[in-house]
Scaffold this motif. Structure first.
Motif, PDB file in Angstrom:
ATOM      1  N   ASP A  12       0.796  -1.389   0.108  1.00  0.00           N
ATOM      2  CA  ASP A  12      -0.048   0.062   0.063  1.00  0.00           C
ATOM      3  C   ASP A  12       0.952   1.126   0.090  1.00  0.00           C
ATOM      4  N   VAL A  13       1.763   1.296   1.024  1.00  0.00           N
ATOM      5  CA  VAL A  13       2.861   2.358   1.061  1.00  0.00           C
ATOM      6  C   VAL A  13       3.507   2.524  -0.424  1.00  0.00           C
ATOM      7  N   GLN A  18       4.808   6.508  -5.036  1.00  0.00           N
ATOM      8  CA  GLN A  18       4.827   6.847  -6.305  1.00  0.00           C
ATOM      9  C   GLN A  18       4.861   8.283  -6.777  1.00  0.00           C
ATOM     10  N   GLY A  19       3.834   8.811  -6.062  1.00  0.00           N
ATOM     11  CA  GLY A  19       3.756  10.393  -6.284  1.00  0.00           C
ATOM     12  C   GLY A  19       4.799  11.121  -5.909  1.00  0.00           C
ATOM     13  N   LEU A  20       5.666  10.686  -4.989  1.00  0.00           N
ATOM     14  CA  LEU A  20       6.752  11.569  -4.565  1.00  0.00           C
ATOM     15  C   LEU A  20       7.925  11.056  -5.486  1.00  0.00           C
ATOM     16  N   LEU A  33      13.982   4.619  -3.648  1.00  0.00           N
ATOM     17  CA  LEU A  33      13.904   4.757  -2.181  1.00  0.00           C
ATOM     18  C   LEU A  33      14.873   4.265  -1.362  1.00  0.00           C
ATOM     19  N   LEU A  34      15.126   4.764  -0.076  1.00  0.00           N
ATOM     20  CA  LEU A  34      16.058   4.492   0.591  1.00  0.00           C
ATOM     21  C   LEU A  34      15.474   3.444   1.620  1.00  0.00           C
ATOM     22  N   ILE A  35      15.946   2.156   1.827  1.00  0.00           N
ATOM     23  CA  ILE A  35      15.649   1.373   2.789  1.00  0.00           C
ATOM     24  C   ILE A  35      16.645   0.741   3.721  1.00  0.00           C
ATOM     25  N   LYS A  36      16.378   1.206   4.958  1.00  0.00           N
ATOM     26  CA  LYS A  36      17.393   0.845   6.049  1.00  0.00           C
ATOM     27  C   LYS A  36      16.961  -0.179   7.028  1.00  0.00           C
ATOM     28  N   PHE A  74      10.705  -1.204  -8.003  1.00  0.00           N
ATOM     29  CA  PHE A  74      10.589  -2.035  -6.597  1.00  0.00           C
ATOM     30  C   PHE A  74       8.979  -2.361  -6.338  1.00  0.00           C
ATOM     31  N   TYR A  75       8.133  -1.274  -6.366  1.00  0.00           N
ATOM     32  CA  TYR A  75       6.783  -1.352  -6.404  1.00  0.00           C
ATOM     33  C   TYR A  75       6.256  -2.452  -7.096  1.00  0.00           C
ATOM     34  N   GLU A  76       6.706  -2.162  -8.571  1.00  0.00           N
ATOM     35  CA  GLU A  76       6.011  -3.283  -9.673  1.00  0.00           C
ATOM     36  C   GLU A  76       6.431  -4.678  -9.274  1.00  0.00           C
ATOM     37  N   ILE A  77       7.648  -4.925  -8.802  1.00  0.00           N
ATOM     38  CA  ILE A  77       8.046  -6.182  -8.467  1.00  0.00           C
ATOM     39  C   ILE A  77       7.317  -6.791  -7.222  1.00  0.00           C
ATOM     40  N   VAL A  78       7.106  -5.685  -6.281  1.00  0.00           N
ATOM     41  CA  VAL A  78       6.423  -6.319  -5.216  1.00  0.00           C
ATOM     42  C   VAL A  78       4.931  -6.576  -5.415  1.00  0.00           C
ATOM     43  N   ARG A  79       4.494  -5.730  -6.142  1.00  0.00           N
ATOM     44  CA  ARG A  79       3.004  -5.833  -6.768  1.00  0.00           C
ATOM     45  C   ARG A  79       2.627  -7.089  -7.289  1.00  0.00           C
TER      46      ARG A  79
END
Lengths: 372, 576
Positions: A12-13, A18-20, A33-36, A74-79
């Motif tokens: 969801d997030v 994606q708007g940002l 995206l930064l993932i920590k 990343f979003y498309e892969i997860v989706r």
């Protein structure tokens, strides 16, 4: 680094973010995206350099680290990932491996050290607000949009101020584009602590993005620190960089002086405007409101298409007058009034027209007439 | 001792030379202009080594007597004006009395002249501004000025001279430019003893024009002719398809003087409005005749700049002449072989009805026919609607044929033009809407800009831009054209005021409104990759025909291009 996340926790997030990250910018890394990793969660950060987002989501951490990965991909892969559990692992040289036994992606990551700093937030004088109320405030003010090359800060921003009267405390958001103005108040119970603070200008774009992250049934914290406006939820924080500039003195405009007050059924008025604007076009957008004794006639004329008119009975006892308006301005404002009946406060063809609900006075719209 | 001294004359002449004599071509210009002022009908220019070694200008003009010849070498000595008042009605090219002494100050200079009153002529030799010798010589009527070793005493200037080729190029440019305005004078230019060009009196002025603008565009030049009272404008302007990336192809003459004038250039562009792509310049030769008392040429030492007493009148006249001409010529006029105009859907093919003229078939009958055809072509311009439709290419371009050409029309550009014309027409006919401002926009300007804007307030109001003075140099905008309601008005108003203050001509608010209309037209127009039926195409062509400027989309891009069948025949080797 290596971690496993649950698709449902994050999909969801990722979609809303994606708007940002989808915005073109000169800094390519803002599309990432930064993932920590934390001890049992990951922190996801995104920014378009004006608005920043930070959220914490639970994850199974195998080893620690930080990555920067293209947000869209990343979003498309997860989706579209077939299973719920998704393993993300950094191999070397910023290469990122995503997958399970069957599906595998190797993604070129970016150097996370290049990721722009998100302002450090601490000791903010937060105050609470019901998220549904806050979303409504945003919705009712960002109806007044900004042209893409409009540099005026008072048009790009929403004026946010805190008002302390003897018996009430409220926050107010005001938006304008020079021809019209929308104002929303949110009144607090007087026992609630509301920290003092200067009025600020918050970019409409940022507020529009941020409101997507808010769920209607929660209480959120908002506050101002330095030149940032901060919205804090349980696990997520959004930071919008404020605009520098002044806002016009709008108080004269919202004074409710002597005017013809005309009550309408909201839905009927809306439909009437919609019917009359069928014949309007980009270069002939105006409709004319003819007020006569207890009668209103709305007319449209478009040289290429034709004419239309509609009569309705109203309570009006003044001198007959003819005022032109851009019906779109009315429709947009009437749309955000949540009541069954509205009131127009009209003076003459030179003065602005005010529009509000019959009972709920928290919203006020002001529209300047046209000259046809 | 005082710090300030009067400069010796030789030094002050050298300084003046710095302004007037920039390079050999400026010497040529000054001398040729003098020859023209002396009413010469034949002028011979001889140059050696790009003007470094020799520049000689000989004319058959009125010449000078002994005393005049000597006086002419003095600074501010001239026969062209006498009184204060003359300065405001200058009919000659020169008048400052600076050129000869300035040139003489920086060269080895010989003046040979005879005014035919005495039997002998006069020869004066000057070196670096000092008279070396004055003698009587035999000379024909007229004047010959010989410059040797230009800049021999100014090594710095000499160092900046470019190669012989470059300097000679400048000289050729200067001479050809001058010849344009003087069709009644014979010119001859020699370099190192070889003839470079000869401009004979009999020759068509067009030939002189082609000399400066290039031979290939001869057929793309359109003649302009306009007389209003005491003002006359003649010249040629190029079809909007022929453009350059600089303004160097624009030649403007006012009373025979080649000038670079902003007003006229602006007017020229106005005439081309909607036909040029951004950043492109047309080619033009414009010859203006303006009463001498209405032009101030005393503005610039080299007289490149001038001022008009009635700026606006001249501007509007030029713009009008150009735009009228383009409106009638910048339409497709496809050649036709047939004596009768083609009708669409005609049953028979009219093309083959008349025998073509081929080798061995030059009978008088055919000749007469051919003449008739030519005449017909003059009147019968082919229209878009008359083209035979071949089909659609890539669902983007419309392919058509005329009798001698293949024509390709960009469907988006064409439709854009149609929609824009409709929108524009509508806004002219029915007026514009204004949106009043809830929060008036305040605008602070400089003195000049404020003054300029103040005068424009009534005019802007008719365009629905309502501005009021707000004390000092501040203005408030109270209402704006509804078409511009979505954008910030302040930069536009500031630009209008600045342009007005600077050039006397405003960046049109009209143009800003047009921009919105163009955008609307662009959004509304059919796109590329959009299949069209034959009916749609025919209606598109019919509508395009009705537009004022059918050959360009509102952005200035062409709506059609064409190739002649000759081109195909050549490409396929059918003809050589």
């Amino acid at each position: 680094m290596e971690f496993t996340i649950n698709k449902n926790d994050i999909i969801d997030v990722l979609s809303k973010i994606q708007g940002l990250t989808g915005r073109k910018s000169s800094l390519a890394i803002t599309e990432s995206l930064l993932i920590k990793t934390n001890s049992s969660s990951i922190t996801v950060t995104a920014t378009d350099l004006e608005t920043g987002f930070e959220g914490i989501y639970s994850a199974n951490i195998e080893s620690k680290g930080t990555i920067a990965i293209n947000s869209r991909k990343f979003y498309e892969i997860v989706r579209d990932f077939p299973s719920n559990e998704i393993r993300v692992c950094e191999t070397e040289n910023h290469w990122i491996e995503i997958g399970n036994q069957n599906v595998q992606y190797h993604i070129v990551g970016m150097n996370f050290e290049d990721f722009p700093d998100i302002p450090h937030i601490e000791e903010v004088d937060y105050f609470e607000i019901n998220s549904i109320a806050f979303i409504k405030m945003i919705e009712k003010t960002i109806i007044i949009t900004v042209g893409s090359d409009d540099k005026r800060t008072h048009v790009n921003g929403i004026y946010f101020e805190r008002i302390f009267n003897q018996d009430e405390k409220k926050i107010r958001m005001v938006s304008t584009d020079g021809s019209r103005l929308a104002l929303v108040d949110y009144t607090y119970d007087k026992n609630i602590e509301l920290p003092q603070g200067q009025a600020v200008l918050i970019p409409k774009k940022g507020l529009g993005e941020v409101s997507k992250f808010l769920k209607p049934t929660e209480t959120i914290l908002i506050g101002v620190q330095g030149n940032n406006f901060i919205i804090k939820k349980d696990k997520e924080t959004m930071i919008i960089r404020l605009l520098e500039g002044s806002f016009p003195k709008y108080h004269d405009i919202i004074v409710k002086g002597k005017a013809h007050q005309i009550k309408f059924d909201r839905q009927l008025f809306l439909m009437m405007l919609k019917r009359m604007s069928i014949l309007s076009s980009d270069d002939y957008k105006g409709v004319i409101l003819n007020f006569k004794k207890n009668k209103l006639m709305i007319t449209t004329t478009n040289p290429d298409i034709g004419e239309s008119k509609e009569d309705t009975d109203i309570n009006f006892d003044g001198k007959p007058m003819e005022i032109s308006f851009n019906p779109r301005y009315f429709i947009e404002m009437v749309n955000v009034i949540d009541e069954s009946h509205i009131i127009l406060r009209i003076i003459d063809e030179e003065k602005p027209c005010q529009i509000e609900g019959v009972d709920d006075k928290s919203f006020l719209g002001v529209i300047m007439p046209m000259r046809i | 001792m005082s710090k300030i001294k009067i400069l010796p004359e030789i030094l002050s002449n050298k300084i003046a030379a710095g302004e007037v004599v920039e390079r050999p071509s400026s010497v040529v210009k000054e001398l040729v202009e003098n020859a023209l002022d002396a009413a010469s009908t034949r002028i011979a220019i001889e140059v050696e080594n790009g003007g470094r070694s020799l520049i000689r200008v000989a004319d058959n003009g009125i010449g000078m007597g002994h005393d005049d010849a000597l006086l002419s070498l003095e600074r501010y000595a001239t026969s062209k004006i006498y009184k204060d008042r003359d300065l405001f009605s200058i009919n000659t090219l020169g008048f400052r009395g600076e050129a000869i002494p300035s040139i003489a100050a920086v060269s080895k200079f010989t003046l040979t002249t005879n005014d035919d009153t005495a039997h002998t002529g006069t020869e004066i030799v000057v070196e670096g501004g000092r008279i070396k010798r004055v003698s009587e010589v035999g000379a024909p009527k007229g004047t010959m000025v010989t410059i040797k070793q230009l800049f021999f005493n100014m090594p710095a200037r000499k160092k900046f001279l470019k190669t012989t080729g470059t300097e000679m190029g400048h000289i050729t440019d200067v001479v050809s430019a001058i010849t344009l305005a003087w069709p009644g004078t014979y010119f001859k230019l020699l370099h190192n003893g070889k003839l470079v060009n000869r401009w004979s009196i009999k020759s068509d002025l067009m030939e002189r024009v082609v000399d400066v603008l290039g031979k290939t565009i001869k057929n793309d030049l359109h003649r302009i002719r306009l007389n209003i009272d005491d003002l006359s404008i003649t010249g040629w302007v190029s079809s909007p398809r022929i453009t350059r990336s600089t303004s160097r192809g624009i030649y403007v003459y006012v009373n025979g003087r080649n000038v670079k004038d902003r007003i006229i250039q602006h007017a020229l562009f106005e005439g081309y409005a909607g036909r040029l792509q951004k950043g492109r310049f047309p080619l033009a030769v414009l010859l203006l005749k303006v009463p001498a008392d209405q032009v101030d040429v005393n503005v610039h030492p080299a007289k490149h700049e001038i001022r008009f007493a009635q700026q606006k009148r001249i501007h509007d006249a030029v713009a009008d002449a150009v735009s009228k001409m383009l409106r009638s010529t910048d339409r497709p006029g496809w050649p036709t072989n047939s004596a009768f105009p083609l009708r669409k859907h005609s049953v028979s093919e009219p093309v083959s009805h008349f025998p073509r003229i081929g080798i061995g078939n030059k009978g008088s009958e055919n000749k007469r026919l051919e003449e008739r055809k030519k005449q017909e072509n003059l009147w019968e311009k082919k229209r878009f609607g008359d083209l035979r439709l071949i089909g659609q290419l890539h669902n983007t371009y419309i392919l058509c044929e005329s009798d001698e050409e293949l024509i390709v029309i960009d469907q988006h550009a064409a439709h854009e033009r149609i929609l824009f014309a409709q929108l524009k027409n509508r806004s002219l006919k029915f007026g514009k809407e204004a949106q009043k401002l809830l929060i008036p926009e305040t605008i602070d300007l400089g003195y000049r800009e404020a003054d300029a804007l103040d005068k424009m307030i009534p005019g802007l109001k008719t365009l629905q831009l309502e501005i009021e003075p707000f004390g000092g140099n501040t203005f408030i905008v109270k209402s704006i054209p509804a078409l511009l309601a979505h954008r910030e008005i302040k930069p536009l108003v500031v630009e209008i005021a600045e342009k007005m203050a600077e050039s006397g001509f405003a960046a049109d608010i009209e143009r800003a409104i047009d921009q919105s209309l163009i955008l609307m037209a662009c959004h509304g127009a059919i796109r590329a990759n959009h299949p069209l039926s034959e009916k749609e195409i025919n209606s598109l062509l019919e509508q395009l025909e009705k537009c004022d400027n059918p050959s360009h989309c509102p952005h200035g891009r062409p709506t059609w291009v064409s190739w002649s069948f000759r081109f195909f025949e050549k490409s396929f080797g059918r003809i050589m």
